[in-house]
Motif scaffolding. Structure first.
Motif, short mmCIF file in Angstrom:
data_model
loop_
_atom_site.label_atom_id
_atom_site.label_comp_id
_atom_site.label_asym_id
_atom_site.label_seq_id
_atom_site.Cartn_x
_atom_site.Cartn_y
_atom_site.Cartn_z
N SER A 88 -39.13 11.26 -79.44
CA SER A 88 -38.13 10.90 -80.43
C SER A 88 -36.96 11.87 -80.46
O SER A 88 -36.13 11.82 -81.37
N TRP A 97 -42.89 7.35 -93.91
CA TRP A 97 -43.58 6.28 -93.19
C TRP A 97 -43.96 5.18 -94.17
O TRP A 97 -45.04 5.21 -94.75
N ARG A 117 -32.00 8.05 -89.55
CA ARG A 117 -32.56 7.95 -88.21
C ARG A 117 -33.84 7.12 -88.28
O ARG A 117 -34.68 7.31 -89.16
N PHE A 142 -46.97 15.55 -88.98
CA PHE A 142 -45.88 15.44 -89.95
C PHE A 142 -46.48 15.12 -91.30
O PHE A 142 -47.62 14.66 -91.40
N ASP A 175 -39.41 16.05 -92.37
CA ASP A 175 -38.54 15.11 -93.08
C ASP A 175 -38.65 13.69 -92.52
O ASP A 175 -37.66 13.04 -92.20
N ILE A 176 -39.89 13.21 -92.40
CA ILE A 176 -40.16 11.84 -91.96
C ILE A 176 -40.87 11.09 -93.08
O ILE A 176 -41.78 11.63 -93.72
N LEU A 212 -37.33 5.54 -86.40
CA LEU A 212 -38.33 5.48 -85.33
C LEU A 212 -38.96 4.10 -85.40
O LEU A 212 -39.65 3.76 -86.36
N THR A 216 -35.29 10.73 -91.51
CA THR A 216 -35.96 9.88 -90.52
C THR A 216 -36.97 9.00 -91.22
O THR A 216 -37.70 9.45 -92.10
N ALA A 217 -37.03 7.74 -90.80
CA ALA A 217 -38.00 6.80 -91.34
C ALA A 217 -38.63 6.00 -90.21
O ALA A 217 -37.95 5.64 -89.24
N ILE A 218 -39.93 5.75 -90.32
CA ILE A 218 -40.65 4.89 -89.38
C ILE A 218 -40.54 3.46 -89.91
O ILE A 218 -41.00 3.17 -91.03
N LEU A 220 -43.05 17.80 -86.81
CA LEU A 220 -42.00 16.87 -87.20
C LEU A 220 -41.77 17.02 -88.70
O LEU A 220 -42.73 17.04 -89.47
#
Length: 721
Positions: free
Chosen positions: A499, A372, A415, A283, A369-370, A417, A393-395, A367
């Motif tokens: 996920s 971190w 969302r 990602f 659109d994440i 993770l 999505t965010a970690i 993956l």
């Protein structure tokens, strides 16, 4: 060095009362069969009781300077037919010798420790657990800077191991001269006979970044070092390729290689080709691994996006003809860099429009659109900014989340993770370990934390995130990943698959953000705003703004760690230098000898791009009339140009004027300059009259001489006749 190791090595002198109570307690627990100090095989004590304990590490301060590292052997797994074996390394970090004494091993062997207990235990805070002494060994006096190692062994039955499988906390403490010299904590996992532990799927994420570079892109010579055998990027990829690890890829690395075209180092293009072949989930990180929450914390705005192409591309650089400056090998296929079906190192067709940075950094990630962020930095408002900006999505670390246990959760429309903070800290300590004992100690914590999660609910997916700092030893990372996969209660899994499920709504525990960091980020954003206004002076403003945006993201990189304030200072200083690159060249007093003339003004451009400025002259008196108050001037890169401002002098004398520059929007550029004019307009008429008289006189004198010469010649001829 990890925080656990630093705290574990601290020690403080116990009070006499505490030392006396500790000694009496040991005597009561051990009874007549208490273990005598021994160096090799300490004797076991009677069945332990959870009500007894050694002095906890919170009771130990740093006065003695004795640091202990406790490393469970046998992967930290204790079975009925295998003894509990622990190696303890004691290091004297003080400037004085430590007294001789004993090292005591204590175990809470009956009840399994859950995840919360382990987090408290490893974090050196109070945990509702009381380990019982089970073995002791002698430790010699240590001179400053010296170390010694002792091994403690005890049979599981003698140590009192019983009950269901799962982690058990252990503690070692060194005592001498009636006081505690040092202590350290760890954990082992008890597996009773005939037990098959449930297996949890463990996922991990590793950043593939090049921290420590301030430029918009990474220079070719640095790419050659990073991608050479043993280079940082190669070592990271070596450690994780083919493992159950998701790779967060810095798009600056991909774009920096592609933007060089056929002049890119061969090792760099080979690295991209190899990255495309690894089966790991990938990602995209932010450009230069910029902190995605930095601007949300400081100003409530999302991280500024990458713009434009970032730099002008020379078509000859993008040539795929080996004779045109390539390496002489087979030409790379011409294809758009963003085409997932093209070779990762393919270069664009020079006949096409220059590719944008989005195209240069495009990659077929598994993956999308994440974001971190750094662990421990999430707040509800910052996550809200992410969601409002379109991030899906965010970690987020477990310490910032309230509720739920699974990998996937939701905070509003975002969302989540969930990464396991305690497990990630232990994994990072293992990767950063410089000795085998440090690695074993951290690996034992990793094993225990995964076991606790699996014992509670094997469907929960523990998520490990590794550090953004430079990878010190890729072999440690390789060993750690192998050790996790070898655990009976763990198996590797892919982040994309793990996920895929949905998760419950959870709350956010707001992190405390450093005020100094907020100020630094605000300063950088203000500097970029000024730079964007200044860039309007350029013929092509994007050549400035694109690059400064990339440099801003590089300054916001998470890879700076403790050097982040210095990176912010350098960015702000570079902004000031940029805005002083266009100036008026100051000169001495200017004398004007005519009524109407052009005032010369020299404009200097220290930029690498052409600029368009307007020269303005303001007189402080009515002696000078400026006929054109905005004279447009084009100045080529790294050069000077003289602009001519038409003026009319009305009277003679000295006139102070102010010369300034502005852009097309009439914003001031650079610093205005004061110049003194000496007006002597009458001298022009007088000089013309004098010159006319002199010329007329010379003509009359010449004519008279010619006439006299001819007359003399004629009289001579008459006399001769």
């Amino acid at each position: 060095m990890s925080a656990e190791r630093e705290r574990g090595g601290s020690a403080a002198p116990a009070t006499p009362l505490r030392a006396l109570l500790s000694a009496l307690l040991l005597l009561l627990l051990a009874g007549p069969t208490a273990a005598a100090p021994a160096a090799a095989a300490p004797s076991a004590v009677p069945a332990p009781s959870t009500s007894a304990t050694l002095a906890t590490t919170s009771d130990v301060a740093s006065a003695s300077g004795l640091q202990l590292t406790v490393a469970p052997l046998g992967s930290g797994i204790v079975e009925p037919d295998s003894p509990l074996a622990v190696r303890v390394v004691a290091t004297n970090l003080s400037t004085a010798a430590t007294p001789a004494g004993t090292v005591t091993l204590a175990v809470a062997a009956v009840a399994p420790a859950d995840s919360a207990t382990l987090v408290s235990w490893f974090g050196e805070s109070d945990a509702d657990v009381r380990p019982v002494p089970v073995a002791t060994a002698a430790i010699a006096s240590l001179e400053p800077g010296s170390s010694t190692a002792v091994e403690l062994r005890v049979e599981p039955a003698a140590a009192g191991f019983a009950g269901a499988w799962g982690p058990r906390v252990i503690e070692v403490a060194a005592e001498g001269e009636g006081r505690v010299l040092g202590a350290a904590r760890s954990a082992v996992v008890w597996v009773p006979e005939g037990t098959t532990p449930p297996t949890a799927t463990v996922v991990a994420a590793v950043p593939l970044t090049a921290p420590g570079f301030e430029g918009a892109v990474i220079p070719a010579e640095d790419l050659a070092v990073l991608t050479a055998p043993g280079g940082l990027l190669v070592r990271t990829l070596d450690a994780v390729a083919g493992r159950a690890v998701a790779i967060g890829v810095d798009p600056r690395i991909i774009a920096s290689i592609r933007i060089l075209g056929t002049t890119a180092p061969e090792s760099a293009t080979a690295f991209l080709d190899r990255l495309a072949l690894v089966p790991n989930d990938t990602f995209a990180l932010a450009w230069a691994d910029a902190d995605p929450l930095a601007t949300a914390h400081a100003r409530g705005i999302p991280l500024p996006p990458v713009e434009g192409a970032g730099a002008a591309l020379d078509p000859s650089v993008l040539s795929t003809d080996p004779s045109g400056g390539g390496d002489g090998g087979d030409p790379s296929p011409s294809a758009a860099p963003g085409d997932p079906d093209a070779s990762p190192s393919a270069t664009p067709d020079p006949g096409d429009e220059p590719p944008t940075l989005a195209e240069l950094s495009a990659w077929p990630h598994d993956l999308t659109d994440i974001v971190w962020p750094q662990e421990g930095t999430a707040t509800a408002s910052a996550l809200g900014v992410l969601a409002a900006s379109g991030v899906r999505t965010a970690i987020v670390g477990s310490a910032n989340l309230d509720g739920g246990r699974g990998l996937v959760a939701r905070v509003g429309d975002l969302r989540i993770l969930r990464s396991d903070d305690a497990l990630s800290r232990a994994a990072r300590a293992a990767v950063a370990a410089t000795t085998e004992q440090e690695w074993q100690s951290a690996a034992a914590q990793v094993s225990a934390l995964i076991a606790a999660s699996s014992a509670a609910d094997a469907s929960v997916v523990p998520f490990i995130t590794l550090d953004r700092e430079r990878l010190g030893n890729s072999l440690r990372l390789l060993d750690l990943l192998g050790a996790i996969e070898a655990l009976p209660w763990a198996r590797g899994g892919g982040l994309a698959t793990a996920s895929a499920a949905s998760g419950p709504e959870v709350g956010v525990v707001d992190a405390t953000i450093s005020e100094e960091r907020l100020v630094d980020v605000g300063r950088m954003l203000d500097a970029e705003t000024l730079d964007r206004a200044f860039a309007e002076v350029a013929v092509q403003p994007s050549l400035i703004t694109d690059e400064r945006r990339l440099e801003l993201l590089a300054a916001l990189s998470l890879g700076w760690d403790e050097e982040a304030p210095a990176a912010a200072d350098r960015y702000v200083e570079a902004s000031a230098d940029l805005r002083s690159s266009v100036q008026i060249v100051e000169g001495s007093t200017i004398t004007l000898l005519s009524d109407r003339t052009s005032l010369p003004v020299t404009v200097q451009n220290a930029l690498d791009v052409a600029i368009r400025v307007f020269v303005r002259v303001d007189s402080s008196t009515g002696r000078l009339l400026v006929e054109d108050r905005r004279v447009e001037t084009i100045v080529e890169p790294q050069s000077q140009t003289r602009a001519l401002v038409p003026v009319q002098s009305l009277t003679n004398g000295e006139v102070p004027i102010t010369v300034s520059l502005s852009d097309a929007a009439d914003r001031t550029v650079g610093q205005p300059t004061s110049v003194l004019l000496n007006l002597q307009a009458g001298w022009e008429t007088a000089a013309i009259v004098v010159m006319a008289v002199l010329v007329g006189g010379l003509l009359a004198f010449g004519l008279s001489r010619d006439i006299r010469r001819r007359l003399r010649a004629r009289r001579g001829e008459e006399e001769a006749a």
